[in-house]
Motif scaffolding. Structure first.
Motif: not given
Length: 114
Positions: A19-45
């Motif tokens: 997670g740190y490798y994917m998002f760095g210091s821009l990680v949100e409090d909830q991992v799903t919020l960070s994933m929504d910005e990186v992964i554009k697939a709505q089904i996965v999120t």
């Protein structure tokens, strides 16, 4: 138990490092919020969010089961029929679930209390 604990620690640490490798210091409090910005697939999120919800429900159920069983054992001597025991069992579980819901609403984070 120790082998399982070591396995869980390794898996959680690997997820944290990835997670740190994917998002760095821009990680949100909830991992799903960070994933929504990186992964554009709505089904996965969306599926990951529902998996997190199901995990919370299963944790609650597994935590409440021994408590409900103990309370049912205290009530059992006073009940004569199997139907009454089943009804009491259902009432105990519903009351415990409602109490857990009330506590989670009014005390959302125990870290603020300590």
């Amino acid at each position: 138990v120790t082998v399982t604990f070591i396995g869980v620690v390794i898996c959680c640490s690997a997820v944290g490092v990835m997670g740190y490798y994917m998002f760095g210091s821009l990680v949100e409090d909830q991992v799903t919020l960070s994933m929504d910005e990186v992964i554009k697939a709505q089904i996965v999120t969306r599926s990951l969010v529902w998996l997190m919800v199901l995990t919370a429900f299963s944790k609650t159920t597994l935590t409440m089961f021994p408590l409900a069983l103990g309370m049912e054992e205290m009530i059992a001597p006073y009940l004569t029929s199997d139907g009454a025991m089943e009804a009491a069992s259902a009432v105990v579980k519903v009351v415990l679930t409602i109490l857990a819901l009330i506590v989670s609403i009014y005390v959302p984070s125990f870290s603020y209390i300590c």
